[in-house]
Design an enzyme around this catalytic site. Structure first.
Site, PDB file in Angstrom:
ATOM      1  N   TRP A   1       0.872  -1.185   0.000  1.00 43.43           N
ATOM      2  CA  TRP A   1       0.000   0.000   0.000  1.00 43.43           C
ATOM      3  C   TRP A   1       0.904   1.228   0.000  1.00 43.43           C
ATOM      4  CZ3 TRP A   1      -5.414   0.705   0.108  1.00 43.43           C
ATOM      5  CH2 TRP A   1      -5.816   2.045   0.216  1.00 43.43           C
TER       6      TRP A   1
ATOM      7  N   GLU B   1       7.820  -1.282   1.472  1.00 45.32           N
ATOM      8  CA  GLU B   1       7.724  -0.948   2.888  1.00 45.32           C
ATOM      9  C   GLU B   1       8.609  -1.912   3.689  1.00 45.32           C
ATOM     10  OE1 GLU B   1       3.208  -0.497   3.812  1.00 45.32           O
ATOM     11  OE2 GLU B   1       3.419  -1.680   1.968  1.00 45.32           O
TER      12      GLU B   1
ATOM     13  N   ASP C   1       9.484   3.076   1.787  1.00 41.61           N
ATOM     14  CA  ASP C   1       8.305   3.804   2.264  1.00 41.61           C
ATOM     15  C   ASP C   1       8.154   3.531   3.758  1.00 41.61           C
ATOM     16  OD1 ASP C   1       5.778   4.662   2.971  1.00 41.61           O
ATOM     17  OD2 ASP C   1       4.729   3.689   1.317  1.00 41.61           O
TER      18      ASP C   1
ATOM     19  N   GLN D   1       4.584   4.410   7.953  1.00 37.50           N
ATOM     20  CA  GLN D   1       4.079   3.923   9.234  1.00 37.50           C
ATOM     21  C   GLN D   1       5.186   3.430  10.157  1.00 37.50           C
ATOM     22  OE1 GLN D   1       0.527   1.520   9.195  1.00 37.50           O
ATOM     23  NE2 GLN D   1      -0.128   2.354   7.235  1.00 37.50           N
TER      24      GLN D   1
ATOM     25  N   LYS E   1       2.563  10.358   7.798  1.00 38.07           N
ATOM     26  CA  LYS E   1       1.862   9.939   9.001  1.00 38.07           C
ATOM     27  C   LYS E   1       2.563  10.345  10.294  1.00 38.07           C
ATOM     28  CE  LYS E   1      -0.611   6.044   6.922  1.00 38.07           C
ATOM     29  NZ  LYS E   1      -1.949   6.594   7.030  1.00 38.07           N
TER      30      LYS E   1
ATOM     31  N   ARG F   1      -4.596  -5.195  13.280  1.00 41.13           N
ATOM     32  CA  ARG F   1      -3.423  -4.324  13.143  1.00 41.13           C
ATOM     33  C   ARG F   1      -3.428  -3.311  14.282  1.00 41.13           C
ATOM     34  NH1 ARG F   1      -2.344  -0.356   8.069  1.00 41.13           N
ATOM     35  NH2 ARG F   1      -4.561  -0.048   8.347  1.00 41.13           N
TER      36      ARG F   1
END
Length: 441
Positions: A143, A216, A249, A252, A278, A411
């Site tokens: 994502w 990620e 990336d 998060q 974020k 999550r």
């Protein structure tokens, strides 16, 4: 005549207005009217208190309404909030310098933007320009955002029905130790053979225009899947052999969430381009692309263009500086490691009591708990949805990841400022929710 915005409409009127006037952008809305938030908790209009185990949209690493963030916003908005995009302010330059101080060389040049999708868009655009190529490789189940290039590199959801994505996007399999596709003699994941196979396929499909690999360090929306140690070093070698840039990336995982400042530190690799969002704004819209002086110079020489309305905005840059102040001053990397150990033990205790818990994974205060039938490693969407719904009824906000071929993955990303008591409260509610959900199967 429209009602005044100061009116307090009834719950029925609120939902009638929401249903009539809001575009639904990702499933159904949670049927709670959130009135305010503070620390690790949300408060609804009807007085319910909800423990926030997702830090908002996985962003509010300092909790909600952190006093230092509130003070910075109040001060900065009264003096300098927004500028012509070609102008600079001290908060912007300070944040770029301080971000570089948290990173290994040669990462020292930053572009400050608003969202993760925007930062990935800029990173892909830069990589294409610098390499003179256009093909992008990403993980299946990734994502990276909903704008064109970022969405074209996103494989976990949202691909059907929108026509062709950007040309030259390829997916490689995710090294999932819980569900290995390539195995060694003992049945464990053979990620080296998987990676070799993946790039054999990439080479077969490529037109000779491989620009970058965008991945990620821990796939979050993909189900909290963490590639094994050594994987990213080997992936970087694959990129180097093909003249590709490695883009990580860390929307998060960056800024102490996983127990280190950046998740890539575990693997001893340094990306060519790093994207952040974020966590950088602790809930406010702030993102960044960070790269080397060499890549930035090449992009500049080739006419790199990413001139947006809110590039280098002073208000959110000031917030970013405050976020760094708190992370450093409160040693939140150490806190994330300590609390992460506490959370992991609590999840392990839950797994010991419930056979539907198949796997626990993640790092620091980013955790995933997968609900499955332990023999088949499969689970119905119904169970995950029931657990999530029951958690909310009990006062715990959770996020469920449900992808084809996987069970439901709960999550978790509590604020780095959460306490052990708050984590214990959340674990107790999760334990009860799983028990209640399984009781009606």
């Amino acid at each position: 005549m429209a009602a005044s915005t100061t009116d307090s409409p009834s719950s029925e009127r609120f939902w009638a207005d929401a249903d009539r006037h809001l575009v639904r952008y990702g499933g159904e809305f949670t049927r709670e009217i959130i009135d305010r938030a503070a620390g690790s908790f949300l408060f609804t209009a009807d007085g319910r208190k909800i423990l926030d185990f997702t830090s908002g949209q996985m962003s509010a690493i300092l909790g909600h309404s952190h006093p230092a963030i509130v003070a910075t916003v109040q001060r900065q908005v009264a003096t300098l909030d927004h500028l012509f995009s070609g102008m600079l302010s001290r908060p912007v330059v300070d944040l770029a310098r301080r971000l570089a101080d948290t990173l290994p060389a040669p990462l020292e040049k930053a572009l400050l933007l608003t969202t993760g999708a925007e930062s990935n868009e800029a990173a892909i655009r830069m990589a294409k320009l610098v390499t003179g190529r256009h093909e992008i490789v990403s993980f299946a189940r990734s994502w990276h955002g909903m704008t064109q290039a970022a969405a074209s590199a996103t494989y976990s959801a949202g691909r059907r029905g929108y026509g062709p994505g950007a040309p030259g996007n390829f997916a490689i399999p995710v090294p999932n130790a819980y569900r290995p596709d390539f195995t060694t003699a003992d049945g464990s994941l053979d990620w080296r053979r998987q990676l070799d196979f993946a790039f054999d396929l990439i080479d077969a499909q490529s037109t000779g225009s491989l620009a970058a690999c965008l991945v990620e360090p821990i796939l979050s929306s993909g189900g909290i899947i963490e590639p094994p140690p050594g994987y990213f070093a080997a992936l970087q070698v694959k990129c180097r052999e093909r003249g590709m840039l490695l883009i990580l990336d860390e929307a998060q995982t960056g800024l102490c969430r996983t127990g280190t400042w950046y998740a890539f530190e575990r693997d001893g690799v340094i990306p060519d381009i790093l994207t952040l969002s974020k966590t950088l704004g602790a809930g406010l819209p702030l993102a960044a692309v960070v790269t080397s002086a060499e890549i930035e110079q090449e992009a500049y020489d080739r006419g790199f263009l990413f001139f947006t309305t809110h590039v280098a905005d002073p208000l959110v840059a000031a917030v970013g500086n405050t976020v760094l102040d708190v992370l450093i001053g409160d040693r939140l990397d150490e806190r994330a490691r300590s609390l992460g150990t506490f959370l992991r033990q609590g999840l392990a205790d839950i797994a010991g009591r419930h056979e539907v818990v198949g796997d626990i994974r993640g790092r620091g205060l980013l955790a995933g708990l997968e609900l499955v039938d332990r023999e088949t490693k499969r689970s119905s969407n119904e169970l995950g949805a029931r657990v999530t719904r029951r958690c909310l009824e009990l006062g715990l906000h959770m996020n469920i990841v449900q992808l084809p071929g996987m069970g439901g993955v709960l999550r978790m990303a509590p604020p780095l400022t959460a306490t052990e008591d708050e984590l214990s409260l959340g674990l107790a509610m999760l334990d009860k929710a799983i028990g209640d959900a399984c009781a009606v199967l």
